[in-house]
Design a protein around this motif. Structure first.
Motif, PDB file in Angstrom:
ATOM      1  N   GLU A  36       0.811  -1.213   0.000  1.00 48.83           N
ATOM      2  CA  GLU A  36       0.000   0.000   0.000  1.00 48.83           C
ATOM      3  C   GLU A  36       0.850   1.271   0.000  1.00 48.83           C
ATOM      4  O   GLU A  36       0.423   2.312  -0.473  1.00 48.83           O
ATOM      5  CB  GLU A  36      -0.914  -0.017   1.224  1.00 48.83           C
ATOM      6  CG  GLU A  36      -1.896   1.110   1.281  1.00 48.83           C
ATOM      7  CD  GLU A  36      -2.705   1.104   2.565  1.00 48.83           C
ATOM      8  OE1 GLU A  36      -3.338   2.129   2.837  1.00 48.83           O
ATOM      9  OE2 GLU A  36      -2.701   0.098   3.282  1.00 48.83           O
ATOM     10  N   GLU A  39       1.231   3.447  -3.118  1.00 49.07           N
ATOM     11  CA  GLU A  39       0.149   4.331  -3.534  1.00 49.07           C
ATOM     12  C   GLU A  39       0.318   5.753  -2.997  1.00 49.07           C
ATOM     13  O   GLU A  39      -0.270   6.682  -3.510  1.00 49.07           O
ATOM     14  CB  GLU A  39      -1.195   3.776  -3.043  1.00 49.07           C
ATOM     15  CG  GLU A  39      -1.494   2.377  -3.531  1.00 49.07           C
ATOM     16  CD  GLU A  39      -1.744   2.303  -5.019  1.00 49.07           C
ATOM     17  OE1 GLU A  39      -2.290   3.274  -5.567  1.00 49.07           O
ATOM     18  OE2 GLU A  39      -1.396   1.281  -5.621  1.00 49.07           O
ATOM     19  N   TRP A  40       1.099   5.931  -1.914  1.00 52.45           N
ATOM     20  CA  TRP A  40       1.246   7.236  -1.269  1.00 52.45           C
ATOM     21  C   TRP A  40       2.452   7.976  -1.826  1.00 52.45           C
ATOM     22  O   TRP A  40       3.564   7.461  -1.825  1.00 52.45           O
ATOM     23  CB  TRP A  40       1.412   7.059   0.236  1.00 52.45           C
ATOM     24  CG  TRP A  40       0.125   6.895   0.960  1.00 52.45           C
ATOM     25  CD1 TRP A  40      -0.853   5.993   0.675  1.00 52.45           C
ATOM     26  CD2 TRP A  40      -0.327   7.635   2.074  1.00 52.45           C
ATOM     27  NE1 TRP A  40      -1.878   6.125   1.559  1.00 52.45           N
ATOM     28  CE2 TRP A  40      -1.595   7.122   2.430  1.00 52.45           C
ATOM     29  CE3 TRP A  40       0.204   8.667   2.825  1.00 52.45           C
ATOM     30  CZ2 TRP A  40      -2.316   7.633   3.500  1.00 52.45           C
ATOM     31  CZ3 TRP A  40      -0.517   9.158   3.896  1.00 52.45           C
ATOM     32  CH2 TRP A  40      -1.770   8.646   4.210  1.00 52.45           C
ATOM     33  N   SER A  41       2.234   9.216  -2.245  1.00 51.08           N
ATOM     34  CA  SER A  41       3.337  10.061  -2.705  1.00 51.08           C
ATOM     35  C   SER A  41       3.825  10.916  -1.532  1.00 51.08           C
ATOM     36  O   SER A  41       3.236  10.898  -0.444  1.00 51.08           O
ATOM     37  CB  SER A  41       2.870  10.963  -3.848  1.00 51.08           C
ATOM     38  OG  SER A  41       1.920  11.898  -3.359  1.00 51.08           O
ATOM     39  N   ASP A  44       1.066  13.147  -0.393  1.00 45.78           N
ATOM     40  CA  ASP A  44       0.081  12.488   0.461  1.00 45.78           C
ATOM     41  C   ASP A  44       0.572  12.411   1.910  1.00 45.78           C
ATOM     42  O   ASP A  44      -0.195  12.636   2.849  1.00 45.78           O
ATOM     43  CB  ASP A  44      -0.230  11.076  -0.057  1.00 45.78           C
ATOM     44  CG  ASP A  44      -0.884  11.094  -1.417  1.00 45.78           C
ATOM     45  OD1 ASP A  44      -1.605  12.071  -1.726  1.00 45.78           O
ATOM     46  OD2 ASP A  44      -0.670  10.135  -2.185  1.00 45.78           O
ATOM     47  N   HIS A  45       1.849  12.081   2.089  1.00 45.88           N
ATOM     48  CA  HIS A  45       2.407  12.024   3.447  1.00 45.88           C
ATOM     49  C   HIS A  45       2.409  13.409   4.100  1.00 45.88           C
ATOM     50  O   HIS A  45       2.099  13.548   5.288  1.00 45.88           O
ATOM     51  CB  HIS A  45       3.827  11.450   3.416  1.00 45.88           C
ATOM     52  CG  HIS A  45       3.877   9.971   3.231  1.00 45.88           C
ATOM     53  ND1 HIS A  45       3.594   9.079   4.237  1.00 45.88           N
ATOM     54  CD2 HIS A  45       4.154   9.220   2.140  1.00 45.88           C
ATOM     55  CE1 HIS A  45       3.707   7.844   3.795  1.00 45.88           C
ATOM     56  NE2 HIS A  45       4.044   7.898   2.510  1.00 45.88           N
ATOM     57  N   ARG A  78      -1.394   5.760   8.200  1.00 45.43           N
ATOM     58  CA  ARG A  78      -0.393   5.754   7.140  1.00 45.43           C
ATOM     59  C   ARG A  78      -0.230   4.323   6.622  1.00 45.43           C
ATOM     60  O   ARG A  78      -0.423   3.368   7.359  1.00 45.43           O
ATOM     61  CB  ARG A  78       0.979   6.214   7.636  1.00 45.43           C
ATOM     62  CG  ARG A  78       1.082   7.529   8.401  1.00 45.43           C
ATOM     63  CD  ARG A  78       0.554   8.712   7.658  1.00 45.43           C
ATOM     64  NE  ARG A  78       1.038   9.983   8.109  1.00 45.43           N
ATOM     65  CZ  ARG A  78       0.534  10.669   9.129  1.00 45.43           C
ATOM     66  NH1 ARG A  78      -0.424  10.185   9.873  1.00 45.43           N
ATOM     67  NH2 ARG A  78       0.999  11.868   9.412  1.00 45.43           N
TER      68      ARG A  78
END
Length: 107
Positions: A36, A39-41, A44-45, A78
């Motif tokens: 997963e 999927e987070w850039s 996003d973080h 997260r």
């Protein structure tokens, strides 16, 4: 691109490694390797951190200015972080204004 070119000797191992390393974030290889988290850039973080900090600031403000303090906010989940089995210790009372002033360097 034909991956058999690596087997045939027309594609070097270094070139194949570079191609795999620079695959798009949403590629099947990255999802298989990173789950997963692929999927987070970075954006996003950063947005999740902003939401957490705003929620904490609002909670502190409400805790100081009310007689019945609210429950502390839950952080944005997260990817790759399993929910903790033990809940964090909740504060018994809202922070004192002197503690807040010292924390923010005003006292």
């Amino acid at each position: 691109m034909d991956l058999l070119d690596w087997h045939r000797g027309r594609l070097s191992s270094r070139r194949l490694s570079v191609l795999i390393e620079h695959l798009p974030r949403d590629s099947s290889v990255n999802r298989a390797l990173h789950g997963e988290a692929a999927e987070w850039s970075v954006t996003d973080h950063l947005l999740a951190a902003v939401v957490d900090h705003l929620a904490a600031a609002n909670w502190l403000f409400t805790s100081v200015h009310s007689d019945d303090p609210p429950d502390p906010p839950d952080p944005v989940p997260r990817p790759g972080s399993a929910p903790s089995e033990e809940p964090e210790a909740e504060p018994d009372s809202p922070p004192a204004s002197a503690d807040l002033a010292r924390f923010f360097g005003m006292g």
